[in-house]
Write an enzyme that holds these catalytic residues in place. Structure first.
Site, PDB file in Angstrom:
ATOM      1  N   ASP A   1      36.311  34.725  27.042  1.00 31.02           N
ATOM      2  CA  ASP A   1      35.357  35.803  27.344  1.00 31.02           C
ATOM      3  C   ASP A   1      33.926  35.263  27.332  1.00 31.02           C
ATOM      4  OD1 ASP A   1      35.672  35.405  24.610  1.00 31.02           O
ATOM      5  OD2 ASP A   1      35.673  37.540  24.076  1.00 31.02           O
TER       6      ASP A   1
ATOM      7  N   ASP B   1      42.909  30.471  36.697  1.00 28.58           N
ATOM      8  CA  ASP B   1      42.956  31.265  37.926  1.00 28.58           C
ATOM      9  C   ASP B   1      41.719  32.164  37.998  1.00 28.58           C
ATOM     10  OD1 ASP B   1      44.069  32.509  40.250  1.00 28.58           O
ATOM     11  OD2 ASP B   1      44.639  34.207  38.987  1.00 28.58           O
TER      12      ASP B   1
ATOM     13  N   TYR C   1      52.468  32.588  33.950  1.00 24.35           N
ATOM     14  CA  TYR C   1      53.046  32.489  35.283  1.00 24.35           C
ATOM     15  C   TYR C   1      54.537  32.141  35.251  1.00 24.35           C
ATOM     16  CZ  TYR C   1      48.648  32.710  37.889  1.00 24.35           C
ATOM     17  OH  TYR C   1      47.479  33.118  38.467  1.00 24.35           O
TER      18      TYR C   1
ATOM     19  N   LYS D   1      41.631  31.250  23.899  1.00 26.88           N
ATOM     20  CA  LYS D   1      41.409  32.516  23.201  1.00 26.88           C
ATOM     21  C   LYS D   1      42.039  32.356  21.814  1.00 26.88           C
ATOM     22  CE  LYS D   1      40.043  36.865  23.130  1.00 26.88           C
ATOM     23  NZ  LYS D   1      38.626  37.261  23.156  1.00 26.88           N
TER      24      LYS D   1
ATOM     25  N   ASP E   1      37.956  31.622  40.500  1.00 24.80           N
ATOM     26  CA  ASP E   1      37.383  32.580  41.459  1.00 24.80           C
ATOM     27  C   ASP E   1      35.943  32.901  41.069  1.00 24.80           C
ATOM     28  OD1 ASP E   1      39.885  32.770  42.717  1.00 24.80           O
ATOM     29  OD2 ASP E   1      39.670  34.921  43.047  1.00 24.80           O
TER      30      ASP E   1
HETATM   31  C1  IPM Z   1      45.435  30.722  43.229  1.00 23.63           C
HETATM   32  C2  IPM Z   1      46.119  31.996  43.630  1.00 23.63           C
HETATM   33  C3  IPM Z   1      47.577  31.911  43.196  1.00 23.63           C
HETATM   34  C4  IPM Z   1      47.591  31.794  41.678  1.00 23.63           C
HETATM   35  C5  IPM Z   1      48.467  33.080  43.682  1.00 23.63           C
HETATM   36  C6  IPM Z   1      48.422  33.233  45.176  1.00 23.63           C
HETATM   37  C7  IPM Z   1      49.883  32.933  43.204  1.00 23.63           C
HETATM   38  O1  IPM Z   1      45.454  33.097  43.101  1.00 23.63           O
HETATM   39  O2  IPM Z   1      45.894  29.647  43.649  1.00 23.63           O
HETATM   40  O3  IPM Z   1      44.443  30.802  42.502  1.00 23.63           O
HETATM   41  O4  IPM Z   1      47.485  32.801  40.979  1.00 23.63           O
HETATM   42  O5  IPM Z   1      47.708  30.658  41.187  1.00 23.63           O
HETATM   43 MG    MG Z   2      43.605  32.601  42.197  1.00 20.91          MG
END
Ligand code: IPM
Ligand code: MG
Length: 367
Positions: free
Chosen positions: A223, A247, A141, A191, A251
């Protein structure tokens, strides 16, 4: 106590969910006798549209002079073709850096009422209680150099993953400290079979673990961790990982427990904590009043606990969310079969009601 906060609704569903989170915050403040001082500022696409800057100086100043920041979401397809520094996401990344928020805590808990909302079988997901500790200021990032350069047709894009020992060590310590208050297990995800960053990561994490003899440390490649997370989510306690892996896995964890809309986060370690739901701006459902506000509401609980040490107030919100789910209220992302979904504001209203009820109960008990 005076709670001085900056509110950054941002883009997409950010505004809708933040509105409900603030109503919940007001209900808790009222129930526990705290005063709120709230200042709303622009971030992300909303700020680009108004001030040609996804993080205007005024917003940074407000955040730095408050005790905590509550953010909705940033991002909108309208800005897809803008240069990187003018994209909504750039505002959020700069804000994390300005605040020094290197430790991103993302709990993923399976609420008992929602065992059937997960795409996984109930017996697999029941009891899941994971805390992802994501490093937030390093890796791909922020690594330099980064560029897209060259002639059309033969352009080259570069990103850099870089980690130094101090930044690995400080996030590892956050994970170990938190594990001490939980089930005392840390899984470090990397990794290391391919990446130098991960080899250093594993070495430093292992070294830090020597100071936490009560905590059981294990390592997994990302993985394999991704697979294990859907096979045995109940085995995970604290998951420690770098920025990009965190990240992605967070999710995934949202999907595992039923909906990303439930997940809250705290970005801490710097002077001022930043709290935001994990889900993002969801432009496809923005403005329809159907977004799940619980991620934002639970982010308020994290804010009270981490920035103000108000554990009872935080628990009051968490209990209210639990009760609302137990009563059967579901936003569209959670509703199954013939369950009739409620709107964003109806869900928020139910949580507020549950808080008011519990406050009234406490007042009666103390007579
Ligand atoms: C998160 C989001 C952010 C990230 C984006 C919006 C920059 O996906 O907070 O998980 O990748 O950190
Ligand atoms: Mg995210």
């Amino acid at each position: 106590m005076l709670l001085k906060l900056t509110i950054l609704p941002g883009d997409g569903i950010g505004a809708e969910v933040t509105e409900q989170a603030v109503l919940v915050l007001q209900a808790v403040a009222e129930a526990f006798g705290h005063q709120l001082q709230l200042e709303r500022k622009l971030i992300g696409g909303a700020a680009v549209a108004a001030a040609n800057d996804p993080l205007p100086a005024e917003t940074i100043q407000a955040c730095l002079s408050s005790s905590a920041v509550l953010l909705g979401a940033v991002g909108s397809p309208a800005f897809d073709d803008y240069p990187r520094h003018l994209r909504p996401e750039a505002g959020l990344l700069r804000l994390r850096r300005e605040l020094g928020a290197y430790a991103n805590l993302r709990p993923a808990v399976c609420f008992p009422a929602l065992v059937d909302s997960s795409p996984l079988r109930a017996e697999v997901v029941r009891g899941t209680d994971i805390l992802i500790v994501r490093e937030l200021l390093g890796g791909l990032y922020f690594g330099e150099p980064r560029s897209i350069a060259g002639e059309a047709g033969s352009r080259v894009a570069v990103n850099t993953m870089a980690y130094d020992e101090p930044s690995i060590e400080r996030i590892a310590r956050v994970a170990f400290d938190l594990a001490m208050k939980r089930r005392r297990k840390v899984l470090s995800v990397d990794k290391a079979n391919v990446l130098e960053c991960s080899r250093l990561w594993r070495e430093v994490v292992t070294r830090c673990s020597k100071d936490y003899s009560g905590v059981q440390l294990s390592h997994m490649y990302v993985d394999s961790a991704a697979m294990s997370l859907v096979q045995h989510p109940g085995d995970f306690d604290v998951v420690l990982t770098e920025n990009m892996f965190g990240d992605i896995l967070s999710d995934q964890a949202g999907g595992v427990v039923g909906s990303l809309g439930l997940l809250a986060s705290a970005s801490v370690g710097g002077r001022v904590g930043l709290y935001e739901p994990v889900h993002g701006s969801a432009p496809d459902i923005a403005g329809k009043g159907i977004a799940n506000p619980l991620g934002a509401i639970l982010s308020v609980a994290m804010l009270l606990r981490h920035s103000f040490q108000l554990g009872n107030e935080a628990a009051c919100i968490e209990n209210a969310v639990n009760e609302t789910l137990n009563q059967g209220f579901r936003t569209a992302d959670l509703a199954r079969g013939d369950e009739k979904p409620v709107s964003t504001s109806a869900m928020g209203y139910q949580v507020v009601e549950a808080i008011v009820r519990s406050g009234a109960l406490k007042a009666r008990e103390s007579i």
